[in-house]
Scaffold this motif. Structure first.
Motif, PDB file in Angstrom:
ATOM      1  N   ALA A 129       0.979   4.466   1.796  1.00  0.00           N
ATOM      2  CA  ALA A 129       1.115   3.492   0.653  1.00  0.00           C
ATOM      3  C   ALA A 129       2.615   3.791   0.077  1.00  0.00           C
ATOM      4  CB  ALA A 129       0.378   3.622  -0.475  1.00  0.00           C
ATOM      5  N   GLY A 131       6.949   3.739   0.439  1.00  0.00           N
ATOM      6  CA  GLY A 131       7.850   2.665   0.367  1.00  0.00           C
ATOM      7  C   GLY A 131       8.000   1.748   1.780  1.00  0.00           C
ATOM      8  N   SER A 132       7.643   2.356   2.602  1.00  0.00           N
ATOM      9  CA  SER A 132       7.659   1.513   4.116  1.00  0.00           C
ATOM     10  C   SER A 132       6.442   0.734   4.000  1.00  0.00           C
ATOM     11  CB  SER A 132       7.885   2.217   5.427  1.00  0.00           C
ATOM     12  OG  SER A 132       8.824   3.096   5.313  1.00  0.00           O
ATOM     13  N   ASN A 151      -4.899   4.882   2.158  1.00  0.00           N
ATOM     14  CA  ASN A 151      -4.078   6.152   2.009  1.00  0.00           C
ATOM     15  C   ASN A 151      -4.785   7.304   1.559  1.00  0.00           C
ATOM     16  OD1 ASN A 151      -1.271   6.843   1.730  1.00  0.00           O
ATOM     17  ND2 ASN A 151      -1.595   7.038  -0.607  1.00  0.00           N
ATOM     18  N   ARG A 152      -4.303   8.358   1.747  1.00  0.00           N
ATOM     19  CA  ARG A 152      -4.777   9.724   1.548  1.00  0.00           C
ATOM     20  C   ARG A 152      -4.986   9.659   0.113  1.00  0.00           C
ATOM     21  NH1 ARG A 152      -0.914  14.679   3.021  1.00  0.00           N
ATOM     22  NH2 ARG A 152       0.589  13.513   1.238  1.00  0.00           N
ATOM     23  N   THR A 153      -3.929   9.182  -0.793  1.00  0.00           N
ATOM     24  CA  THR A 153      -4.426   9.107  -2.333  1.00  0.00           C
ATOM     25  C   THR A 153      -4.481   7.608  -2.555  1.00  0.00           C
ATOM     26  OG1 THR A 153      -2.717  10.626  -2.160  1.00  0.00           O
ATOM     27  CG2 THR A 153      -3.056   9.787  -4.440  1.00  0.00           C
ATOM     28  N   ARG A 156      -2.754   5.295  -5.146  1.00  0.00           N
ATOM     29  CA  ARG A 156      -1.123   4.866  -4.690  1.00  0.00           C
ATOM     30  C   ARG A 156      -1.550   3.428  -3.997  1.00  0.00           C
ATOM     31  NH1 ARG A 156       3.111   8.449  -1.553  1.00  0.00           N
ATOM     32  NH2 ARG A 156       4.787   7.085  -2.232  1.00  0.00           N
ATOM     33  N   GLU A 193       1.599  15.995  12.604  1.00  0.00           N
ATOM     34  CA  GLU A 193       0.033  16.044  12.088  1.00  0.00           C
ATOM     35  C   GLU A 193      -0.815  14.788  12.624  1.00  0.00           C
ATOM     36  OE1 GLU A 193      -0.565  16.693   7.744  1.00  0.00           O
ATOM     37  OE2 GLU A 193       1.291  17.868   7.844  1.00  0.00           O
ATOM     38  N   LEU A 211       5.434   4.211  12.494  1.00  0.00           N
ATOM     39  CA  LEU A 211       6.517   4.048  12.218  1.00  0.00           C
ATOM     40  C   LEU A 211       7.702   5.372  12.400  1.00  0.00           C
ATOM     41  CD1 LEU A 211       6.334   2.453   8.657  1.00  0.00           C
ATOM     42  CD2 LEU A 211       6.684   1.175  10.851  1.00  0.00           C
ATOM     43  N   GLY A 232       8.457   3.763  16.227  1.00  0.00           N
ATOM     44  CA  GLY A 232       9.321   3.290  15.234  1.00  0.00           C
ATOM     45  C   GLY A 232      10.579   2.698  15.562  1.00  0.00           C
TER      46      GLY A 232
HETATM   47  P1  NDP Z   1       7.015   7.691   1.664  1.00  0.00           P
HETATM   48  O1  NDP Z   1       7.248   9.270   1.448  1.00  0.00           O
HETATM   49  O2  NDP Z   1       7.299   6.672   0.719  1.00  0.00           O
HETATM   50  O3  NDP Z   1       5.317   7.807   1.803  1.00  0.00           O
HETATM   51  C1  NDP Z   1       4.754   8.655   2.651  1.00  0.00           C
HETATM   52  C2  NDP Z   1       3.223   8.062   3.203  1.00  0.00           C
HETATM   53  O4  NDP Z   1       2.694   9.084   3.950  1.00  0.00           O
HETATM   54  C3  NDP Z   1       2.291   8.218   1.699  1.00  0.00           C
HETATM   55  O5  NDP Z   1       1.239   7.158   1.887  1.00  0.00           O
HETATM   56  C4  NDP Z   1       1.538   9.555   1.986  1.00  0.00           C
HETATM   57  O6  NDP Z   1       0.280   9.815   1.385  1.00  0.00           O
HETATM   58  C5  NDP Z   1       1.354   9.633   3.369  1.00  0.00           C
HETATM   59  N1  NDP Z   1       1.259  10.871   4.234  1.00  0.00           N
HETATM   60  C6  NDP Z   1       2.230  12.013   4.181  1.00  0.00           C
HETATM   61  N2  NDP Z   1       1.788  12.937   4.738  1.00  0.00           N
HETATM   62  C7  NDP Z   1       0.494  12.546   5.111  1.00  0.00           C
HETATM   63  C8  NDP Z   1      -0.681  13.569   5.769  1.00  0.00           C
HETATM   64  N3  NDP Z   1      -0.369  14.622   6.422  1.00  0.00           N
HETATM   65  N4  NDP Z   1      -2.044  12.812   6.157  1.00  0.00           N
HETATM   66  C9  NDP Z   1      -2.044  11.466   5.527  1.00  0.00           C
HETATM   67  N5  NDP Z   1      -1.108  10.851   4.762  1.00  0.00           N
HETATM   68  C10 NDP Z   1       0.134  11.448   4.813  1.00  0.00           C
HETATM   69  O7  NDP Z   1       7.624   7.539   3.382  1.00  0.00           O
HETATM   70  P2  NDP Z   1       8.110   6.167   3.666  1.00  0.00           P
HETATM   71  O8  NDP Z   1       6.945   5.067   3.266  1.00  0.00           O
HETATM   72  O9  NDP Z   1       9.456   5.940   3.362  1.00  0.00           O
HETATM   73  O10 NDP Z   1       7.915   6.667   5.156  1.00  0.00           O
HETATM   74  C11 NDP Z   1       6.952   6.492   6.118  1.00  0.00           C
HETATM   75  C12 NDP Z   1       7.035   6.869   7.367  1.00  0.00           C
HETATM   76  O11 NDP Z   1       7.923   5.999   8.275  1.00  0.00           O
HETATM   77  C13 NDP Z   1       8.100   8.032   7.522  1.00  0.00           C
HETATM   78  O12 NDP Z   1       7.694   9.079   8.618  1.00  0.00           O
HETATM   79  C14 NDP Z   1       9.422   7.281   7.912  1.00  0.00           C
HETATM   80  O13 NDP Z   1      10.211   8.377   8.784  1.00  0.00           O
HETATM   81  C15 NDP Z   1       9.019   6.210   8.808  1.00  0.00           C
HETATM   82  N6  NDP Z   1       9.790   5.211   8.722  1.00  0.00           N
HETATM   83  C16 NDP Z   1      10.507   4.628   9.967  1.00  0.00           C
HETATM   84  C17 NDP Z   1      11.415   3.532  10.020  1.00  0.00           C
HETATM   85  C18 NDP Z   1      11.891   3.050  11.076  1.00  0.00           C
HETATM   86  O14 NDP Z   1      12.869   1.991  11.085  1.00  0.00           O
HETATM   87  N7  NDP Z   1      11.197   3.018  12.036  1.00  0.00           N
HETATM   88  C19 NDP Z   1      11.724   2.886   8.617  1.00  0.00           C
HETATM   89  C20 NDP Z   1      11.262   3.734   7.447  1.00  0.00           C
HETATM   90  C21 NDP Z   1      10.484   4.818   7.490  1.00  0.00           C
HETATM   91  P3  NDP Z   1       0.320  10.073  -0.120  1.00  0.00           P
HETATM   92  O15 NDP Z   1       0.358   9.142  -1.015  1.00  0.00           O
HETATM   93  O16 NDP Z   1      -1.245  10.429  -0.099  1.00  0.00           O
HETATM   94  O17 NDP Z   1       1.074  11.328  -0.452  1.00  0.00           O
END
Ligand code: NDP
Length: 262
Positions: A129, A131-132, A151-153, A156, A193, A211, A232
């Motif tokens: 949940a 930005g992407s 979503n883990r949280t 959100r 992970e 992604l 991605g």
């Molecule tokens: P954000 O930091 O905004 O969000 C991260 C999300 O991942 C949150 O929902 C978070 O949950 C969750 N999360 C993180 N670690 C874990 C875990 N160990 N187990 C479960 N949930 C987890 O990131 P973005 O949305 O900006 O990006 C997400 C991914 O997408 C990134 O890896 C980024 O590299 C990739 N990306 C790829 C693109 C592409 O062009 N291919 C473009 C943009 C992003 P919580 O809310 O609980 O913390």
């Protein structure tokens, strides 16, 4: 090597972010320009949060024509625009800027839809949940998808649905039954992970999409269960191609762009 924005050289196009050193965009856009017979430059420029408006003004004065914006600057970039496209305004994220008139759009949502096959039923489970997930959930909802979000949280995910004003079910268990698309929009794969998801109950013909670039634990588990997979890089190329077409017109050479980052 990426430049710091205060020391950036004159140029044509760039990606701004923090960090930005890992970005594949310079290589991908260089291949696109070469294939189109254009000699534009494309830099990676680090801009720390809080300095976006200042950095944009500086790059504009150096003659830059367009910028891509990556994490964590997409919302701040939106605030620095004179005009913002409707989709970008609604998901509060600008990833593409035309500097001449400070026009900002978001190509992540439409780019993501470009990469999907034609499903017989439009149904998706989104994991994450951030930005992407936000831009993609909006694009899928507007395209008529039936959406579940885990979503883990959980709070959100609930806020995401409320703020976007979309129709989506927030679930407390990432069960993939009955969906055609299972999207990992978390950053779990970045750290190698796994997520607590079992693909055994997934529909045959479902697509697992991560992604994160490359072969991730999520995609390996999905493939072992017989699912189709996409990483991605597909989205990177699709959103970059749409950015290039917004700046320069014509058609972006998607295959050459993918080849450059493979
Ligand atoms: P954000 O930091 O905004 O969000 C991260 C999300 O991942 C949150 O929902 C978070 O949950 C969750 N999360 C993180 N670690 C874990 C875990 N160990 N187990 C479960 N949930 C987890 O990131 P973005 O949305 O900006 O990006 C997400 C991914 O997408 C990134 O890896 C980024 O590299 C990739 N990306 C790829 C693109 C592409 O062009 N291919 C473009 C943009 C992003 P919580 O809310 O609980 O913390």
């Amino acid at each position: 090597m990426p430049s710091e924005w205060r020391e950036a050289p004159p140029g044509d196009f760039a990606v701004i972010g923090d960090p930005v050193a890992h970005s594949l965009s310079p290589r991908m856009h260089a291949a696109a320009f070469a294939t189109r017979g254009e000699s534009y430059s494309y830099e990676a420029i680090r801009v720390p949060p809080g300095e976006v408006a200042e950095a944009i003004a500086r790059l504009r004065s150096l003659g830059y024509r367009g910028l891509n914006v990556t994490v964590p600057l997409k919302s701040e970039a939106r605030m620095a625009m004179r005009t913002v496209g409707e989709f970008a305004a609604r998901c509060d994220a600008v990833n593409t800027i035309r500097l001449e008139d400070l026009y900002g759009i978001n190509t992540d949502g439409a780019g993501f839809l470009d990469t999907l096959p034609a499903f017989d039923r439009k149904s998706a489970l989104i994991l994450g949940a951030g930005g992407s997930a936000r831009a993609i959930a909006l694009a899928l909802a507007l395209d008529g998808y039936n959406l579940r979000i885990f979503n883990r949280t959980a709070e959100r995910a609930i806020s995401l649905v409320r703020e976007l004003g979309i129709d989506a079910e927030v679930v407390d268990n990432p069960a993939p039954q009955d969906v055609q698309l299972i999207l990992n929009a978390t950053s779990a794969s970045l750290h190698g992970e796994s997520l607590p998801i079992s693909f055994a109950s997934a529909a045959s013909g479902a697509l697992a999409y991560d992604l994160v670039y490359g072969d991730t634990p999520f995609l390996r588990a999905a493939r072992a269960a017989g699912l189709k997979t996409l990483d991605g890089k597909a989205l990177l190329v699709a959103q970059g191609a749409r950015s290039l077409e917004f700046w320069l017109g014509g058609v972006a050479p998607r295959e050459a762009m993918m080849e450059a980052i493979r």
